[in-house]
Every structure is written in structure tokens, then in C-alpha cells.
Design an enzyme around this catalytic site. Sequence first.
Site, PDB file in Angstrom:
ATOM      1  N   GLY A   1       0.848  -1.187   0.000  1.00 32.36           N
ATOM      2  CA  GLY A   1       0.000   0.000   0.000  1.00 32.36           C
ATOM      3  C   GLY A   1       0.883   1.236   0.000  1.00 32.36           C
ATOM      4  O   GLY A   1       2.010   1.203   0.498  1.00 32.36           O
TER       5      GLY A   1
ATOM      6  N   GLN B   1       2.937  10.090   1.039  1.00 30.28           N
ATOM      7  CA  GLN B   1       4.236   9.424   1.151  1.00 30.28           C
ATOM      8  C   GLN B   1       5.152   9.749  -0.031  1.00 30.28           C
ATOM      9  O   GLN B   1       6.355   9.510   0.031  1.00 30.28           O
ATOM     10  CB  GLN B   1       4.057   7.904   1.255  1.00 30.28           C
TER      11      GLN B   1
ATOM     12  N   CYS C   1       5.738   0.084   7.295  1.00 32.54           N
ATOM     13  CA  CYS C   1       5.397   1.285   6.532  1.00 32.54           C
ATOM     14  C   CYS C   1       6.590   1.665   5.671  1.00 32.54           C
ATOM     15  O   CYS C   1       7.713   1.717   6.174  1.00 32.54           O
ATOM     16  CB  CYS C   1       5.042   2.420   7.494  1.00 32.54           C
ATOM     17  N   LEU C   2       6.342   1.940   4.396  1.00 33.70           N
ATOM     18  CA  LEU C   2       7.443   2.281   3.493  1.00 33.70           C
ATOM     19  C   LEU C   2       8.130   3.583   3.915  1.00 33.70           C
ATOM     20  O   LEU C   2       9.267   3.827   3.525  1.00 33.70           O
ATOM     21  CB  LEU C   2       6.932   2.395   2.050  1.00 33.70           C
TER      22      LEU C   2
ATOM     23  N   HIS D   1      -4.599   1.683   7.555  1.00 32.12           N
ATOM     24  CA  HIS D   1      -3.236   2.237   7.588  1.00 32.12           C
ATOM     25  C   HIS D   1      -3.098   3.371   6.561  1.00 32.12           C
ATOM     26  O   HIS D   1      -2.549   4.431   6.860  1.00 32.12           O
ATOM     27  CB  HIS D   1      -2.247   1.096   7.290  1.00 32.12           C
ATOM     28  N   GLU D   2      -3.622   3.140   5.351  1.00 34.71           N
ATOM     29  CA  GLU D   2      -3.469   4.145   4.283  1.00 34.71           C
ATOM     30  C   GLU D   2      -4.339   5.374   4.541  1.00 34.71           C
ATOM     31  O   GLU D   2      -3.902   6.501   4.305  1.00 34.71           O
ATOM     32  CB  GLU D   2      -3.784   3.532   2.913  1.00 34.71           C
TER      33      GLU D   2
ATOM     34  N   HIS E   1      -2.684   7.693   6.826  1.00 44.40           N
ATOM     35  CA  HIS E   1      -1.717   8.589   6.163  1.00 44.40           C
ATOM     36  C   HIS E   1      -2.416   9.840   5.630  1.00 44.40           C
ATOM     37  O   HIS E   1      -1.873  10.938   5.702  1.00 44.40           O
ATOM     38  CB  HIS E   1      -1.044   7.873   4.988  1.00 44.40           C
TER      39      HIS E   1
HETATM   40 ZN    ZN Z   1       2.532   3.569   5.772  1.00 42.35          ZN
END
Ligand code: ZN
Length: 161
Positions: free
Chosen positions: A43, A48, A91-92, A133-134, A137
Site C-alpha cells: 500500500g 508518502q 510502513c514504506l 493504515h493508508e 496517512h
Molecule cells: Zn505507511
Amino acid sequence: MSVLPILRWPDPRLSRVCDPVSGDAAGLAADMLDTMYAAKGRGLAAPQVGHMLRLFVMDVTWKTGAKAPRVFVNPELEVSYTRFESGEEACLSIPGVAARVNRPPEVVIRWSDLDGVRHEEHMTGFAARCVQHEVDHLNGLVIFDRLPPDHRAQMEKDYAR
Ligand code: ZN
């Protein structure tokens, strides 16, 4: 098609609330999918990659099966906070850290596709966790913000190492 640089926490853009998407987001969504696959993620949210818009991409199956890229524009969640499950999340934007986060195990998500058509879906399992989670963000929240203070402090220390 291009792979975009991914912002790393604590970049302040990861703590800001994003604006609704109003124009055409197809190009950005395609780049975000390329970026997500290149980073081996499941995701990725627009902030991000530095775009403060309510848009995220997701593919929860590609690591174990066929690619199934999905794009969610202006998503809204309907969540019942009566039951929580703990699950590990990475998380990226916080590479090298995995935290156990408590979240409701099912959600209803409503969103627009890239043609502006509105959709609704009931999600469970990893997909339900991933969309929460997304959407976090898009509201300026990362996994650290979902942890109890002592756990968060330890995680931030691990991340700083
Ligand atoms: Zn994340």
C-alpha cells in the site's frame, strides 16, 4: 511511468491532513503503483510521495499471487470501534520497523475510482488493516501514532538506530 522518491518519517508532510482530489489523478496513481511495487510494498498513500491528496494505491495479493492493483480516490471509512485485533504493520516511510497495531478487523470503505465512479466494499483481514493504515496517512497519522506511549518510544528508538 516512474518510480517516485518515498518520504521518510519524520518528514512533516507525513503529519498533515490531505486535501480531497478534484482533478485527474491517473498519472499520479500509475506512478504510485510503480513506486509501491518497486519498494515491495502492499500500500502507498499520496502524501508518502509528497502529494497532499486523498488518494492511495493498494495490492494485497501480489506478493503471494497475481498482481491486483487498486486505486482509491477520496476514500471514506465506516468503522465500528467495538472490537480490535492486533496485527503487525510495516510502513514504506518507516523502513526497518514493524509494529503491532490494534485495529478493528473489518471496515466498510467508500471511494471513487479514476473515472469518478463511487464504490463501496466491506473488507476484512489484511485488506481491512491496510486500508485503515493508508487512510491514516491521509489524515496525517503513521503507525507510531497508533501505539501506546511506551511502545512508541521504544519503536522510535529502534528506528533511530
Ligand atoms: Zn505507511
